[in-house]
Design an enzyme around this catalytic site. Sequence first.
Site, PDB file in Angstrom:
ATOM      1  N   HIS A  76      35.850  37.178  52.332  1.00 30.11           N
ATOM      2  CA  HIS A  76      34.731  36.336  51.923  1.00 30.11           C
ATOM      3  C   HIS A  76      34.734  35.151  52.887  1.00 30.11           C
ATOM      4  O   HIS A  76      35.689  34.383  52.930  1.00 30.11           O
ATOM      5  CB  HIS A  76      34.936  35.850  50.487  1.00 30.11           C
ATOM      6  CG  HIS A  76      33.843  34.945  49.987  1.00 30.11           C
ATOM      7  ND1 HIS A  76      33.210  35.154  48.791  1.00 30.11           N
ATOM      8  CD2 HIS A  76      33.268  33.837  50.519  1.00 30.11           C
ATOM      9  CE1 HIS A  76      32.302  34.202  48.595  1.00 30.11           C
ATOM     10  NE2 HIS A  76      32.320  33.396  49.647  1.00 30.11           N
TER      11      HIS A  76
ATOM     12  N   ASN B 184      40.461  38.738  41.989  1.00 31.91           N
ATOM     13  CA  ASN B 184      40.414  37.405  41.371  1.00 31.91           C
ATOM     14  C   ASN B 184      40.133  37.469  39.876  1.00 31.91           C
ATOM     15  O   ASN B 184      39.162  36.941  39.352  1.00 31.91           O
ATOM     16  CB  ASN B 184      39.393  36.499  42.081  1.00 31.91           C
ATOM     17  CG  ASN B 184      38.014  37.111  42.186  1.00 31.91           C
ATOM     18  OD1 ASN B 184      37.870  38.322  42.322  1.00 31.91           O
ATOM     19  ND2 ASN B 184      36.996  36.283  42.144  1.00 31.91           N
TER      20      ASN B 184
ATOM     21  N   HIS C  17      29.588  40.670  52.142  1.00 29.21           N
ATOM     22  CA  HIS C  17      28.309  40.024  51.802  1.00 29.21           C
ATOM     23  C   HIS C  17      27.775  39.043  52.862  1.00 29.21           C
ATOM     24  O   HIS C  17      27.609  37.852  52.621  1.00 29.21           O
ATOM     25  CB  HIS C  17      28.350  39.348  50.436  1.00 29.21           C
ATOM     26  CG  HIS C  17      29.588  38.558  50.105  1.00 29.21           C
ATOM     27  ND1 HIS C  17      30.196  37.698  50.982  1.00 29.21           N
ATOM     28  CD2 HIS C  17      30.315  38.509  48.962  1.00 29.21           C
ATOM     29  CE1 HIS C  17      31.238  37.152  50.400  1.00 29.21           C
ATOM     30  NE2 HIS C  17      31.327  37.628  49.173  1.00 29.21           N
TER      31      HIS C  17
ATOM     32  N   ASP D 227      28.496  43.338  44.922  1.00 28.01           N
ATOM     33  CA  ASP D 227      29.198  42.115  44.525  1.00 28.01           C
ATOM     34  C   ASP D 227      28.902  41.808  43.057  1.00 28.01           C
ATOM     35  O   ASP D 227      28.723  40.648  42.674  1.00 28.01           O
ATOM     36  CB  ASP D 227      28.816  40.943  45.430  1.00 28.01           C
ATOM     37  CG  ASP D 227      29.749  39.745  45.250  1.00 28.01           C
ATOM     38  OD1 ASP D 227      30.843  39.914  44.683  1.00 28.01           O
ATOM     39  OD2 ASP D 227      29.373  38.622  45.670  1.00 28.01           O
TER      40      ASP D 227
ATOM     41  N   ASN E 228      27.521  33.243  45.594  1.00 21.19           N
ATOM     42  CA  ASN E 228      28.222  32.796  46.796  1.00 21.19           C
ATOM     43  C   ASN E 228      28.555  34.022  47.638  1.00 21.19           C
ATOM     44  O   ASN E 228      29.253  34.907  47.141  1.00 21.19           O
ATOM     45  CB  ASN E 228      29.533  32.073  46.444  1.00 21.19           C
ATOM     46  CG  ASN E 228      29.308  30.814  45.633  1.00 21.19           C
ATOM     47  OD1 ASN E 228      28.226  30.242  45.631  1.00 21.19           O
ATOM     48  ND2 ASN E 228      30.337  30.385  44.927  1.00 21.19           N
TER      49      ASN E 228
ATOM     50  N   PHE F 173      34.896  43.241  37.853  1.00 18.23           N
ATOM     51  CA  PHE F 173      34.741  43.752  36.482  1.00 18.23           C
ATOM     52  C   PHE F 173      35.487  42.913  35.451  1.00 18.23           C
ATOM     53  O   PHE F 173      35.517  43.237  34.279  1.00 18.23           O
ATOM     54  CB  PHE F 173      35.164  45.217  36.416  1.00 18.23           C
ATOM     55  CG  PHE F 173      34.140  46.180  36.983  1.00 18.23           C
ATOM     56  CD1 PHE F 173      32.887  45.764  37.391  1.00 18.23           C
ATOM     57  CD2 PHE F 173      34.443  47.533  37.103  1.00 18.23           C
ATOM     58  CE1 PHE F 173      31.935  46.652  37.909  1.00 18.23           C
ATOM     59  CE2 PHE F 173      33.506  48.434  37.611  1.00 18.23           C
ATOM     60  CZ  PHE F 173      32.262  47.998  38.010  1.00 18.23           C
ATOM     61  N   ARG F 174      36.144  41.831  35.908  1.00 19.02           N
ATOM     62  CA  ARG F 174      36.628  40.746  35.048  1.00 19.02           C
ATOM     63  C   ARG F 174      37.842  41.064  34.181  1.00 19.02           C
ATOM     64  O   ARG F 174      38.203  40.249  33.329  1.00 19.02           O
ATOM     65  CB  ARG F 174      35.493  40.230  34.153  1.00 19.02           C
ATOM     66  CG  ARG F 174      34.227  39.814  34.875  1.00 19.02           C
ATOM     67  CD  ARG F 174      34.478  38.738  35.887  1.00 19.02           C
ATOM     68  NE  ARG F 174      33.246  38.121  36.381  1.00 19.02           N
ATOM     69  CZ  ARG F 174      33.186  37.355  37.458  1.00 19.02           C
ATOM     70  NH1 ARG F 174      34.273  37.130  38.169  1.00 19.02           N
ATOM     71  NH2 ARG F 174      32.045  36.822  37.849  1.00 19.02           N
TER      72      ARG F 174
END
Length: 446
Positions: A179, A95, A237, A311, A284, A64-65
């Site tokens: 990941h 991240n 993912h 994702d 990715n 959600f940045r």
Amino acid sequence: MKAVLIKNANIVNEGKIFKGDVLINDGRITEVSETISMKTADTKIIDADGSYLLPGMIDDQVHFREPGLTHKANIETESKAAVAGGITSFIEMPNTVPQATTIDLLEEKFEIASKTSWANYSFMFGGTNNNLEEILKVDPKKVAGLKLFLGSSTGNMLVDDPKILEEIFSKTNLLISAHCEDEETIKQNLEKYKAEYGEDISIEMHPKIRSEEACYISSSRAIKLAQKTGARLHVFHVSTEKETHLFSNKKPLAEKKITAEVCVHHLWFTDEDYKSKGTKIKWNPAVKTQKDKDGLLKALLDDRIDVIATDHAPHTLEEKNNNYLNAPSGGPLVQHALVALLELYHQGKISLEKIVEKTAHNPAILFQIKERGFIREGYKADLVLVDLNSPWNVKKENILYKCGWSPFDGKIFKSRVTHTLVNGIVVYENSKFPNKSNPERLTFNR
């Protein structure tokens, strides 16, 4: 808090579909029955009129940045889009800027969500090559888990020291979500295509650069390490048919030590779609072949893959419209994930019961989330009503993401979300947001 009575719904829960009513008081489901009479004069009545009532989706992987990248998205905008899409709880990744790799920085994100989120929330703590001491401070009852980037990281979050990685796996009691893409393989592939095409590499080369081999090497290595150390591993993912054979359906989910997730875009798109969608479907791991897409669905249906997530990772159109090498990976999905899955239902590829299992029941079981993910008396009333026969067209005017675009632009979906309840509050109703949510921090039975 006003009582809510949902009448005449087709309730989809725990492998069954049955006609019935659901009564909600003080944010919890207090009765599920064939017929429930109105209890008080001020009870809000929702006549489902044959629509389908599902437990709200629990999305175990979103970006959600916020903080630091809020020109792309923030917790408020994206959680609002999420509840419009039937997602009532989310787990957000570390991240951001700064990265959530200390307890203090993690708690700052929880504080933002407590003030602005529309959905229930938790956050992953981020692992690095040098923060084991902080990892060991994390309370597993209050935090969803530990996120490790074993490929495709941002900042300093690539955990590529084998000794450190084994130490983390050995010492943490957190659920580890990973990941998995092998950086060395990707680097070699990229250099090969740069030598051939220079800077003018086509987006269609993306699944060849971030290849099946890169995914399989990393996933199999992580699984071997988990088996060696006894760590609880969840592989995010999964994108290839080959990887699905690394996972088992021989135990019930609650007893599994190694689990897997598939994302909506890997169930929907293939490498043939790069021609029309371009970098808008650059993710990715990469969207790969029809064989991979079919294999992922098969593994989902036979329970080798345990959950479905989004994702969700928005970027601005300006960023995405760069050439292949400069366009960032990721795209917005939370508003359209459930209706995309319902499209697969209409195509006869998956049942409603299985959609609910993989998007609500199983995330709750896998993460041991307390009192959510099921339509059960005593549980929190996180619920979604969907009309399976109400077509609508995805267009700029109804896209709620801050970035303002969707990889589903122009798609006509057959189903729509009509109501979303978060902790018993109707926060979304027929394209409007009548009430502010009262979201809660997720807690875990660990």
